[in-house]
Write an enzyme that holds these catalytic residues in place. Structure first.
Site, PDB file in Angstrom:
ATOM      1  N   ASP A 117       1.861  -3.206   3.201  1.00 31.65           N
ATOM      2  CA  ASP A 117       2.659  -2.013   2.921  1.00 31.65           C
ATOM      3  C   ASP A 117       3.267  -1.364   4.161  1.00 31.65           C
ATOM      4  OD1 ASP A 117       2.511  -2.040   0.145  1.00 31.65           O
ATOM      5  OD2 ASP A 117       0.551  -1.074   0.155  1.00 31.65           O
ATOM      6  N   ASP A 179       5.374  -7.198  -4.796  1.00 28.31           N
ATOM      7  CA  ASP A 179       5.866  -6.048  -4.029  1.00 28.31           C
ATOM      8  C   ASP A 179       6.165  -6.417  -2.579  1.00 28.31           C
ATOM      9  OD1 ASP A 179       3.935  -5.791  -6.064  1.00 28.31           O
ATOM     10  OD2 ASP A 179       3.624  -3.671  -5.686  1.00 28.31           O
TER      11      ASP A 179
HETATM   12  N1  GLY Z   1       3.567  -1.360  -4.476  1.00 27.35           N
HETATM   13  C1  GLY Z   1       2.718  -0.749  -5.408  1.00 27.35           C
HETATM   14  C2  GLY Z   1       3.379  -0.426  -6.691  1.00 27.35           C
HETATM   15  O1  GLY Z   1       4.494  -0.808  -6.951  1.00 27.35           O
HETATM   16  O2  GLY Z   1       2.731   0.248  -7.480  1.00 27.35           O
END
Ligand code: GLY
Length: 396
Positions: A117, A179
């Site tokens: 992230d 993601d």
């Molecule tokens: N990246 C985490 C979500 O989309 O909830």
């Protein structure tokens, strides 16, 4: 002759209704003005605190604030929203707030990689800060973060590890979530802005491996792919935030569409364009009438399931970019029209929070299986909404 003229007239009217007129009837400046009003309401509520506004639950009317920590994946969205609002308004006061909130993230770039992230955190904040100021210090911070993110790359697998913390508890040796496609943008950027050129190859390899293993034949994606660290072999594909392993989680598919659009932009490899079309088309074909998906396309109680406005905001922004990259004029028009439909829905009374709360949007779903942030206002929905509006404005 008369019939021919009448048919031509009908054709002209039909075409303008389905494309141009539909777009013209959406007032992008009004929507951006609304965002500015809500940004100022949020600032009046929180000032220059050291926390970030993350969500407002359906029953509440004030932001819930979270600390800026390496484990807070949404920490970059509020500074990013401020940068977009500044870009549109040129309001120097907003810029000062954007700088304040962006610089709160600097300590995160001095730590070893916690998870993937880092790309979301640093590129939505510092990425926009650098884009709008060109400040050298910001460039160095992003380059540093890109190198840190790259330490999670496993060359045997050909992807970046998403969650080191889930290796042991879940027995997910090398786990990759969809993601992660968004984090490639920071690597591409670093490779062409003075960073290590190898970051480009890491990003491309991640995209190629994910394209191969992370999707079903129909173009819908899995949320998580788990690989063997030593052999690089795919072990299994499962869900984490979707309804079930074989369903299409709405935000996961949005990350895929946004991610492959940016991979095509950066590589101009037409394989990625054709693939983006495939994963986009299944999303568009399966949308409900208002073009805002339910949280999972296969959730069992549709239409009595929560929506996910964040998914529509992410896809609207991606489609506006994709329509500008398309080599097929019909597809370009189709994607732009779909994006405008999404933005029109999101800008309606049904989705804007308006007087009720200082966020931009209602009705996003964060983590349904955990029961968290269900039918809420969430900072990333607002981030991609304002980004999409700015993209649309720049196309007119
Ligand atoms: N990246 C985490 C979500 O989309 O909830």
């Amino acid at each position: 002759m008369k019939i021919l003229i009448l048919s031509l007239l009908a054709l002209i009217i039909m075409t303008s209704c389905s494309t141009g007129k539909q777009e013209e009837s959406f007032d992008v400046n009004r929507a951006l003005k609304y965002c500015d009003t809500q940004v100022k309401r949020t600032l009046a509520e929180i000032g220059d605190t050291v926390m970030m506004p993350r969500n407002i639950m359906d029953s509440l009317s004030h932001w819930s604030l979270v600390p800026v920590e390496i484990s807070e994946w949404t920490a970059g969205f509020w500074p990013g929203i401020l940068w977009y609002d500044y870009e549109n308004t040129k309001d120097e006061k907003i810029k000062e707030h954007a700088i304040h909130y962006t610089e709160l993230l600097a300590p995160l770039t001095k730590l070893p990689a916690y998870d993937h992230d880092l790309g979301f955190q640093i590129f939505c904040s510092y990425g926009n800060a650098w884009r709008l100021t060109g400040k050298e210090e910001y460039r160095q911070i992003i380059l540093n973060a890109a190198d840190t993110l790259a330490t999670l790359f496993n060359s045997k697998v050909g992807t970046i590890l998403s969650w080191p913390r889930e290796i042991e508890p879940r027995n997910w040796p090398h786990n990759v979530i969809m993601d992660n496609m968004i984090n490639l943008e920071m690597l591409f950027w670093a490779a062409k802005n003075g960073g290590n050129r190898n970051l480009y190859h890491i990003a491309v390899e991640h995209a190629v491996t994910t394209m191969k293993n992370h999707f079903r034949e129909d173009g819908s994606g899995y949320h998580v792919a788990v690989y063997d660290t030593i052999t690089g072999r795919l072990i299994k594909t499962v869900t984490h935030q979707g309804y079930a392993d074989e369903t299409m989680w709405a935000r996961g598919q949005a990350w895929a569409i946004y991610g492959y659009t940016l991979v095509y932009r950066e590589t101009k490899d037409v394989r990625f364009l054709r693939f983006t079309e495939k994963i986009t088309d299944i999303y568009l074909q399966r949308l409900p009438e208002d073009f805002v998906p339910y949280w999972d396309f296969d959730a069992p109680n549709i239409p009595d399931e929560p929506k996910d406005a964040s998914s529509a905001a992410i896809v609207a922004s991606a489609l506006l970019e994709l329509s500008g990259l398309e080599d097929n004029k019909e597809k370009a028009a189709e994607y732009k029209t779909a994006a405008v439909k999404m933005l029109k829905s999101l800008s309606s009374a049904g989705y804007q929070s308006r007087e009720s709360k200082p966020s931009f949007l209602l009705h996003s779903t964060g983590h349904m299986p955990n029961g968290s942030e269900v039918d809420a206002s969430i900072n990333y929905a607002d981030y991609y909404y304002i980004e999409a509006l700015i993209r649309l404005k720049s196309m007119r």
